[in-house]
Each structure stands twice: as C-alpha cells, then as structure tokens.
Motif scaffolding. Structure first.
Motif, PDB file in Angstrom:
ATOM      1  N   UNK A 789     -44.499  43.041 -22.236  1.00  0.00           N
ATOM      2  CA  UNK A 789     -43.200  42.751 -22.861  1.00  0.00           C
ATOM      3  C   UNK A 789     -42.002  43.118 -21.991  1.00  0.00           C
ATOM      4  N   UNK A 790     -42.188  44.073 -21.093  1.00  0.00           N
ATOM      5  CA  UNK A 790     -41.075  44.564 -20.280  1.00  0.00           C
ATOM      6  C   UNK A 790     -41.029  43.923 -18.895  1.00  0.00           C
ATOM      7  N   UNK A 791     -42.203  43.724 -18.292  1.00  0.00           N
ATOM      8  CA  UNK A 791     -42.299  43.164 -16.937  1.00  0.00           C
ATOM      9  C   UNK A 791     -43.256  41.969 -16.974  1.00  0.00           C
ATOM     10  N   UNK A 792     -42.806  40.844 -17.520  1.00  0.00           N
ATOM     11  CA  UNK A 792     -43.725  39.727 -17.775  1.00  0.00           C
ATOM     12  C   UNK A 792     -44.298  39.068 -16.527  1.00  0.00           C
ATOM     13  N   UNK A 793     -43.512  38.998 -15.449  1.00  0.00           N
ATOM     14  CA  UNK A 793     -43.971  38.231 -14.294  1.00  0.00           C
ATOM     15  C   UNK A 793     -45.072  38.938 -13.504  1.00  0.00           C
ATOM     16  N   UNK A 794     -44.839  40.180 -13.136  1.00  0.00           N
ATOM     17  CA  UNK A 794     -45.837  40.877 -12.330  1.00  0.00           C
ATOM     18  C   UNK A 794     -47.103  41.155 -13.142  1.00  0.00           C
ATOM     19  N   UNK A 795     -46.957  41.366 -14.444  1.00  0.00           N
ATOM     20  CA  UNK A 795     -48.151  41.595 -15.256  1.00  0.00           C
ATOM     21  C   UNK A 795     -48.988  40.325 -15.361  1.00  0.00           C
ATOM     22  N   UNK A 796     -48.342  39.164 -15.428  1.00  0.00           N
ATOM     23  CA  UNK A 796     -49.096  37.900 -15.438  1.00  0.00           C
ATOM     24  C   UNK A 796     -49.819  37.695 -14.121  1.00  0.00           C
ATOM     25  N   UNK A 797     -49.126  37.952 -13.024  1.00  0.00           N
ATOM     26  CA  UNK A 797     -49.739  37.764 -11.704  1.00  0.00           C
ATOM     27  C   UNK A 797     -50.958  38.657 -11.533  1.00  0.00           C
ATOM     28  N   UNK A 798     -50.849  39.914 -11.927  1.00  0.00           N
ATOM     29  CA  UNK A 798     -51.974  40.833 -11.762  1.00  0.00           C
ATOM     30  C   UNK A 798     -53.077  40.559 -12.785  1.00  0.00           C
ATOM     31  N   UNK A 799     -52.689  40.113 -13.973  1.00  0.00           N
ATOM     32  CA  UNK A 799     -53.676  39.770 -14.996  1.00  0.00           C
ATOM     33  C   UNK A 799     -54.630  38.675 -14.493  1.00  0.00           C
ATOM     34  N   UNK A 800     -54.048  37.726 -13.785  1.00  0.00           N
ATOM     35  CA  UNK A 800     -54.861  36.622 -13.279  1.00  0.00           C
ATOM     36  C   UNK A 800     -55.864  37.072 -12.224  1.00  0.00           C
ATOM     37  N   UNK A 801     -55.682  38.274 -11.675  1.00  0.00           N
ATOM     38  CA  UNK A 801     -56.622  38.805 -10.686  1.00  0.00           C
ATOM     39  C   UNK A 801     -57.843  39.435 -11.348  1.00  0.00           C
ATOM     40  N   UNK A 802     -57.733  39.732 -12.644  1.00  0.00           N
ATOM     41  CA  UNK A 802     -58.860  40.338 -13.345  1.00  0.00           C
ATOM     42  C   UNK A 802     -60.002  39.333 -13.463  1.00  0.00           C
ATOM     43  N   UNK A 803     -61.204  39.814 -13.454  1.00  0.00           N
ATOM     44  CA  UNK A 803     -62.372  38.930 -13.421  1.00  0.00           C
ATOM     45  C   UNK A 803     -62.732  38.342 -14.775  1.00  0.00           C
ATOM     46  N   UNK A 804     -62.226  38.935 -15.868  1.00  0.00           N
ATOM     47  CA  UNK A 804     -62.684  38.520 -17.202  1.00  0.00           C
ATOM     48  C   UNK A 804     -61.651  37.734 -18.000  1.00  0.00           C
ATOM     49  N   UNK A 805     -60.594  37.238 -17.358  1.00  0.00           N
ATOM     50  CA  UNK A 805     -59.548  36.546 -18.113  1.00  0.00           C
ATOM     51  C   UNK A 805     -59.789  35.047 -18.235  1.00  0.00           C
ATOM     52  N   UNK A 806     -60.608  34.490 -17.370  1.00  0.00           N
ATOM     53  CA  UNK A 806     -60.896  33.058 -17.440  1.00  0.00           C
ATOM     54  C   UNK A 806     -59.687  32.181 -17.221  1.00  0.00           C
ATOM     55  N   UNK A 807     -58.692  32.687 -16.494  1.00  0.00           N
ATOM     56  CA  UNK A 807     -57.489  31.905 -16.218  1.00  0.00           C
ATOM     57  C   UNK A 807     -56.510  31.847 -17.364  1.00  0.00           C
ATOM     58  N   UNK A 808     -56.826  32.536 -18.472  1.00  0.00           N
ATOM     59  CA  UNK A 808     -55.905  32.548 -19.604  1.00  0.00           C
ATOM     60  C   UNK A 808     -54.763  33.519 -19.344  1.00  0.00           C
ATOM     61  N   UNK A 809     -53.619  33.226 -19.944  1.00  0.00           N
ATOM     62  CA  UNK A 809     -52.424  34.052 -19.742  1.00  0.00           C
ATOM     63  C   UNK A 809     -52.562  35.397 -20.443  1.00  0.00           C
ATOM     64  N   UNK A 810     -51.905  36.390 -19.879  1.00  0.00           N
ATOM     65  CA  UNK A 810     -51.818  37.689 -20.543  1.00  0.00           C
ATOM     66  C   UNK A 810     -51.114  37.562 -21.890  1.00  0.00           C
ATOM     67  N   UNK A 811     -50.304  36.509 -22.052  1.00  0.00           N
ATOM     68  CA  UNK A 811     -49.629  36.291 -23.331  1.00  0.00           C
ATOM     69  C   UNK A 811     -50.619  36.058 -24.469  1.00  0.00           C
ATOM     70  N   UNK A 812     -51.853  35.658 -24.127  1.00  0.00           N
ATOM     71  CA  UNK A 812     -52.864  35.389 -25.142  1.00  0.00           C
ATOM     72  C   UNK A 812     -53.791  36.579 -25.383  1.00  0.00           C
ATOM     73  N   UNK A 813     -53.504  37.670 -24.694  1.00  0.00           N
ATOM     74  CA  UNK A 813     -54.329  38.873 -24.872  1.00  0.00           C
ATOM     75  C   UNK A 813     -54.042  39.519 -26.224  1.00  0.00           C
ATOM     76  N   UNK A 814     -54.837  40.534 -26.533  1.00  0.00           N
ATOM     77  CA  UNK A 814     -54.660  41.248 -27.801  1.00  0.00           C
ATOM     78  C   UNK A 814     -54.047  42.607 -27.532  1.00  0.00           C
ATOM     79  N   UNK A 815     -53.013  42.924 -28.284  1.00  0.00           N
ATOM     80  CA  UNK A 815     -52.343  44.221 -28.129  1.00  0.00           C
ATOM     81  C   UNK A 815     -53.334  45.354 -28.433  1.00  0.00           C
ATOM     82  N   UNK A 816     -53.339  46.409 -27.611  1.00  0.00           N
ATOM     83  CA  UNK A 816     -54.308  47.508 -27.825  1.00  0.00           C
ATOM     84  C   UNK A 816     -54.181  48.111 -29.222  1.00  0.00           C
ATOM     85  N   UNK A 817     -55.335  48.349 -29.820  1.00  0.00           N
ATOM     86  CA  UNK A 817     -55.362  49.014 -31.129  1.00  0.00           C
ATOM     87  C   UNK A 817     -56.087  50.347 -30.957  1.00  0.00           C
ATOM     88  N   UNK A 818     -55.422  51.402 -31.350  1.00  0.00           N
ATOM     89  CA  UNK A 818     -55.987  52.740 -31.131  1.00  0.00           C
ATOM     90  C   UNK A 818     -57.236  52.941 -31.998  1.00  0.00           C
TER      91      UNK A 818
END
Length: 818
Positions: A789-818
């Motif tokens: 929510x605060x740094x959308x661009x760099x978080x998207x770029x790094x999210x795409x480097x993760x192996x388990x995202x399947x090319x989906x945007x970080x915007x479609x991720x689920x907010x952490x639930x404690x």
C-alpha cells in the motif's frame, strides 16, 4: 535483478501492467464486499501539487490495503470545471491573442473554451497518475459531463418546486477582478495597517476606514443604550459632503458597537453587510457608490470612475480642507480578499439567485450530532455543526460563462415585464374597483418597488401591472375579514379558510398557516404585451411559454456556483438521479479526504445535500489531512515562490520514496512544515530503504542455496522470533491503516524490514542459511504485501521475482492474517 534500479522505467512499466490487467477496475456485480473511496476532483487548470500528492498517496494506500483484504474497491477519479479559475485562465490566453469575451460573444467563446479545456486536460491529466494512483479511470467524471449536468438540473428543479429558490438584489461578496459574486467561505483575511478617519457629520463625529463610501451614507447610527447620544436619536441634521450639504437622520440600532471610534457610525447599506441589515430594519435607501469593476459610480461626482484606493487618496486632502476630516489614527484590522486572485472583495448589492438552506442544513446537523460520520480528527464535527447552525442563504449564481448555466428561461423581452401574479376570474373586476391588497399562501418573494404582471388565471391574459408598495406576513387566523382593500369580504373565518383551501390544494390551511400580504398600485394594461414574464425552469430550451404561448424566451445569463455541482459529487458520480447499480452498491462512500480549507465550501454541503436528496450520509469516514507549509508556516504559492513540485521529488527519488516521505506528514489534521531540503532528506532516506529492500530480495532469491533443508517451519528460536515480530508488525500495520494512522503504519513496516528482518534475522540466518531459506522467503513475501500500500512499484517488481506467484500481481495477494 538489475544492480541499478531505474525507477522511471520500472514505474511506467508496472503501472501499464496494472492497467492492462484491469486491476484498478471496480466490479459492481462482484460477490466481494464493496469499499468505495471518492477522490476530491482536482481543478481542471491545475497540475499535481503537494496537496494532491498527499491526498493521492493516502487514498491509494487505503484502496490497495482494502483490495488486499478482499474488498471490491472503487477508487473513483474526477475533474472539476473550476468555474472562476478556468475562466480567468482562459481569458488570459485570449488576451495574448488580442481577443476577449466581449469580442467573441458567448457561443464562440464557449466553443473555444471547450477546445482549451481538452488541451489543458491532456497536459495535466497524466500528472494525476504520477503517484501510482490505482483509480478506476474508466469511470472518470468531468463535472460538466451530461451525467453531472442532469444531476445539477434535478437539484435546481427540486429546489424550485419546493419553494427554496429565489432571485433578487441582495448584498453579496463581490470580487471585482473575478467579476462575480463569491461565498463567505471563499474569502481569506489579510491583516492590514490602515487609517481610521474621524469625520465630522453635523454635530457628531464618527470613525470609518472607508471614507470613499461616504457618498452612499443614508443615516448615522448609535447604540440605543449609549446615553451620550440619546438626545440626537430621531433628529435630522445637515452634514457637509464633498458633493455639497446633505440631510441625514440619526437612528438607534443594537448592532452598533458603542466602543468603536466615537460610538457613532455612518450607515452605508449598499456596501457593508451590517449596514445592509440596519438599512432593512430602518427602511433606509440603498445608494450604490462602488460598481462591479471596483470603481466609484456617478454619485461620487468628480471621483466617479476612480478605483477605491485612488479615490480615497484623492478625497483625503479635500476632506481636510473642508474641515470634515478632523483626525486620523493608525488602525490594524482584517480585510477580506478573494481566496483565488487575492483582490480586495467589495460588499455590494447584486441581482443573484439564492437557495434557502435552513431546512437543508437540519438533516446534516442531525447526522453529525448523531455521530453518523466518523471524522478524523473528531473535532471537525463540532466545527461543521457550528457553521451549519449559523448558515445563511446560499448565493448560487455566478457572473461567468464557464459552468452549468442556470436552467431558467424568461417569457418576453424588454423592460416593464415582471414575474406573473394570477387572479381568478371572479376577482379580476375587483382590481378596477379599489382592491389594493392580496394575500397568498405561497411566498412570491416580491419586495417593495417590484413590478408584477397581473394575469387572469386560466386564460393567462395579462390584465395589467402592479407595483408592490408593501409586503408583510401574518397567520391566516389574523387576516382581516371585512377590509374592502382585499376585495372579498367574509362573514366567518371558516369561509375564508375554505376559500383559501379551494385555491391552494397543496396546503393544509388552518388558522396558523402563514400568509403573505402584498399591497400594490394597479395599472390596467393599455398596450399589447409580448410575453407574460413567466419564469420557466427547463433543462432544454422550451419552444413556447406554457403560460401564454409566447415564443420570445430568454435564458438567464448566469451560471451556477461551482460548489453547487461539487456538493452533489458523491451522488452524481454514481449516476444519480438515476437508480444505478453503482449508486446502490457504493453509496454512501466508505472514505473521503480533504484539506481543512474547504470544509465549509465542500464537505458541509456534501453532507447537507446527501441527507436532503438521499436521506443518507454521503460518506462514512471523513479524513482531514494537514496542510504542508513552508518553514515560516506559509501556504505554498507561485506568488511567494516557495512551491515544491511533487514532480521534482519523483524525478529525484522515485514515486515510492516520495510516497513514504509524504506518509510521515500524514498525521490527521496536523500541518507539517517542510522545505526542499527536508523533503530531499526524507526522499533520500526512503530511496535508500528501497535499495535495502532490493538487496534483501537479491540475497534471498538470487543467492538462494541450491539445496534448502526442509519445508517452512518455525522450529528454531530465531525463526520463532522473526515470525512473532512479523505477526506483531502485521497487526500494528493493519490496526493503523484501519485507524487511518498512515504515518504510524508506514513507520512500523519500515522499522521491521530494516531493523528486525535485515539487521537481525538475516544476519543470524547466514550461519544456518539452508535451514532458514523457507522462513526468509515467507517473511519477504509477507513484507512485500504489507509494504505494497505504501510502496506499490518496488513491491510489485520484487513480487514478480518470487517463484510461487505465477505472474500474478501482488495486488491479488491476500493480506496477512495473524
């Protein structure tokens, strides 16, 4: 991963990625819960400034947070036509070409204005995306679009049908430079050191800061409790003026402050609000001394045509020479100026349209008092309620061409035509045999001196004209039964009530019903009348007058106040007055934001109109962000040369770093003092934080061991510790975002990533790298979501480097639930 981060290329690329994937679009038919945020529409003429940047970063953080929580989010953008500002800007452009409104005429001027609007919009609209704003651009609304225009007409027509509109010459705040009436809430006040002039008025001496309005004085006034002047009250004296001797009466009125000057004031009803009210109470004439261009009128004699300051300077020597000016003192006071052009505002009497707002305000007051809206800071609820409780009728007309033209048409042309007043067939003969009064249950808003077109109800034939000589109000139970001046004579009160009920089916007539009495001087018609003076409210040009069939119809020249349409913004942007799916789903809005400076002009009116037209609050949360000012506490402005463009910060540090720097000032309601240097310092710090984040990702993802040990487990004490710290941070970030404490939320995730994850856990993990790899990836993944929510661009770029995202945007991720 590139070692050098090109923020420009990355930001453009990821913004395009989001738009192509349709990730900003709301889904009205989604099974998800809706969450709606309304962007305050920037002015058409303005590029992105720090105020917009602050609003957009806050709005976007909340919107992205809510999407990650699983909501269907509508972040709706729009553009305001900015009547006064746009027209002034366009007229300056025309002047460069040797053109003007007068030379072009209304039709050609408007044609060119729309072309200029398109050109200006293309130039500035891209800047509104700079901050990474995830708005649903497919729904962008311009305040002069057909949808808002339909809503504005519905608003006007409703007021008209319910008797809440009236037009007449009343005292208003007038800006000579913008050449239009403006509202009290559109004023600023400048402290000025001027002179207080003591003038001799016959046997009395009074003090004034405005000797140039002396030509419009119609009385001297004292406080009725001031015993110094008891013997003067009610007497008339000859006073000396620069135009010769003049008779003037002394009146007593409680509005006079006995401690100001000598306790005697001059009353100038045409150019002072208090004097205007005194004039009404004492039936004083109104003499206009200053015209709409800020120059003295012909009543000022040889000073006519001079601007106010020029006339004052020219008058002082003569006032001294004639012995009228007896003393001067230094005087410090606040002077009203236009908040747009900073010109001194002149109170003067002008023919304007007004809305009676007392009943409109009641619903808003009740909603605010009942805590239906969550204000942040909470103190604004009292501030708004105090203003609404003392609200005066709203001047809604502006002498401009750019805007929603007032949808009123008049039947007939030329002088002498007036608003119609109908008389039934059996009453018409009485007009010729001594009837000089009429009582009505509907307020026709006539004033003494107004001219009314008398017509026969049913046929609409003009039978004559009446000049109004007196106006009064009373209850039906107090109307005279046997006064021949009213024409009809009744033996019993019940007969009068029955007659009134017969002709006023929309009223429940009883003895307490309010009645308006109009006295008049009747003149039978002795010429052919072209037009009946009927007032027609229509969104389209009517072909003929519905009353007399006449075809000489002229539209009102003025346009509606910009805030008239802005007040409907929460409704009109969702399709009101139509019952649209968007209106049903997203209204009332969940979140609205603004700077405190337009709390009365915009926020109070949105609440007022939302409750009046929808019976609902327009928004559930109202966030007042603080103002960013320079180190001296001044607002940023071109004239002061102290402005800091967001584009400068973005160019130098990138959007993510600029956003983070602004969040540090996002304390609700608290102004922040900044300079280029202080913002550069924060921008550099958060640019470095972005670099740190990239280095963390590079270490975890690119330097990943070939054979990590096991799956995700939190068995080791260091793993348990970082998981606990992550959960704590997630909880705090969530709580602070929900509480709109973005400065605290962004600080929490910043502190966790840099000082707990990087400085402590990653350093310890190097001793057990293979075992800690799943935990490292888990913490990185959740940190990117919390940071998004605060740094959308760099978080998207790094999210795409993760192996388990399947090319989906970080915007479609689920907010952490404690």
């Amino acid at each position: 991963m590139d070692k050098v981060y090109d923020h420009k290329q990355s930001e453009a690329s990821w913004y395009s990625f989001w738009e192509k994937k349709g990730l900003f679009k709301a889904a009205p038919n989604s099974p998800k819960k809706p969450y709606s945020l309304l962007i305050p529409p920037p002015n058409l003429t303005g590029g992105l400034h720090l105020g917009h940047a602050m609003q957009h970063t806050i709005l976007d953080a909340i919107a992205r947070f809510k999407r990650l929580q699983g909501f269907d989010v509508l972040l709706l953008p729009g553009v305001d036509h900015a009547g006064i500002l746009f027209e002034a800007t366009f007229n300056r452009e025309l002047k460069k070409q040797g053109l003007s409104k007068e030379k072009l005429g209304r039709e050609e001027w408007l044609k060119r204005a729309w072309e200029f609007k398109d050109k200006v919009y293309k130039g500035v609209s891209s800047t509104w995306r700079f901050m990474g704003l995830s708005a649903d651009w497919s729904r962008e609304v311009f305040s002069l679009d057909p949808g808002p225009a339909k809503a504005v007409f519905e608003e006007f027509k409703t007021y008209w049908d319910r008797g809440l509109l009236y037009k007449g010459p009343y005292i208003v705040q007038w800006c000579p430079r913008c050449n239009t009436a403006i509202e009290d809430a559109e004023l600023e006040y400048e402290e000025r050191k001027e002179k207080l002039y003591f003038l001799k008025y016959g046997p009395l001496t009074l003090a004034t800061v405005r000797p140039e309005t002396k030509f419009g004085d119609t009385a001297m006034a004292v406080n009725p409790g001031d015993k110094r002047y008891t013997d003067f009250v009610g007497k008339e004296f000859e006073i000396q003026t620069l135009a010769g001797p003049k008779k003037m009466k002394v009146i007593a009125d409680p509005a006079v402050d006995p401690n100001f000057g000598t306790g005697v004031v001059k009353v100038t009803p045409a150019h002072d609000f208090e004097d205007y009210e005194i004039g009404k109470r004492h039936n004083l004439p109104i003499i206009r001394v200053i015209d709409k261009n800020g120059r003295l009128t012909e009543v000022a004699g040889k000073f006519a045509g001079m601007k106010v300051e020029e006339a004052r300077a020219a008058m002082i020597p003569e006032l001294k020479e004639k012995g009228i000016l007896v003393k001067e003192e230094d005087y410090v006071h606040n002077v009203a100026v236009c908040d747009r052009c900073k010109s001194t505002v002149e109170p003067l009497v002008s023919e304007e349209w007004f809305v009676k707002v007392n009943n409109l305000a009641k619903g808003a007051i009740k909603a605010i008092s009942g805590n239906e809206i969550n204000f942040l800071p909470k103190g604004y609820s009292k501030i708004l309620n105090d203003w609404l409780s003392n609200i005066h009728d709203w001047c809604i007309s502006r002498s401009l061409w750019w805007g929603h033209r007032i949808p009123v048409w008049y039947c007939g042309l030329g002088k002498g035509l007036a608003r119609p007043l109908g008389f039934y067939e059996g009453v018409v003969p009485q007009l010729y045999t001594g009837k000089t009064k009429t009582y009505r249950l509907k307020n026709h808003w006539y004033k003494v001196g107004d001219r009314a077109a008398f017509h026969q109800s049913g046929t609409n034939k003009i039978i004559g004209f009446g000049t109004i000589t007196a106006v009064s109000e009373t209850a039906v139970g107090k109307l005279p039964l046997h006064d021949p001046a009213y024409g009809a004579v009744y033996q019993k009160r019940e007969e009068l009530i029955a007659a009134l009920q017969k002709h006023n089916k929309n009223f429940d007539v009883n003895e307490n019903t309010l009645a308006f009495i109009y006295s008049y001087k009747f003149e039978p018609v002795n010429r052919k009348v072209t037009g009946c003076g009927e007032v027609i409210v229509s969104s389209d040009p009517p072909e003929t007058c519905p009353r007399c069939g006449g075809s000489k119809l002229t539209q009102d020249e003025q346009v509606l106040d910009t805030w008239f349409s802005s007040g409907l913004w929460p409704l009109s942007t969702l399709g009101w007055p139509e019952k649209t799916r968007a209106l049903e789903r997203y209204f009332p809005w969940d979140f609205e934001i603004t700077a405190p400076e337009i709390k009365f002009l915009w926020i109070a009116r949105m609440i007022m109109l939302g409750k009046y037209f929808m019976k609902e609050i327009p928004f559930k949360q109202m966030f007042f962000h603080g103002m960013l000012r320079d180190l001296q506490g001044r607002k940023f402005s071109k004239s002061l040369g102290n402005g800091i463009e967001p584009s400068y910060l973005i160019e130098r540090w990138g959007t993510d770093a600029t956003r983070m720097a602004l969040y540090t000032y996002a304390v609700p309601g608290r102004d922040g003092r900044v300079s280029r240097e202080s913002l550069d310092t924060r921008g550099k710090n958060f640019r470095n934080f972005g670099t740190k984040l990239r280095n963390i990702a590079r270490y975890i993802l690119e330097l990943k061991p070939k054979d990590p040990v096991g799956n995700l487990r939190f068995a080791h004490k260091d793993d348990k510790w970082i998981k606990t710290e992550l959960d704590k941070t997630s909880g705090k970030v969530t709580k602070n975002l929900q509480g709109l404490q973005l400065h605290l939320a962004s600080d929490e995730i910043y502190d966790f990533v840099w000082h707990k994850f990087a400085d402590i856990y990653i350093e310890k993990s190097k001793l057990r790298r293979k075992e800690s790899q799943p935990v490292l990836e888990y913490v990185l993944e959740n940190s990117l979501i919390l940071l998004h929510p605060f740094m959308p661009f760099i978080t998207e770029e790094l999210w795409q480097k993760l192996s388990n995202t399947g090319g989906k945007s970080v915007m479609l991720a689920q907010w952490p639930r404690n």
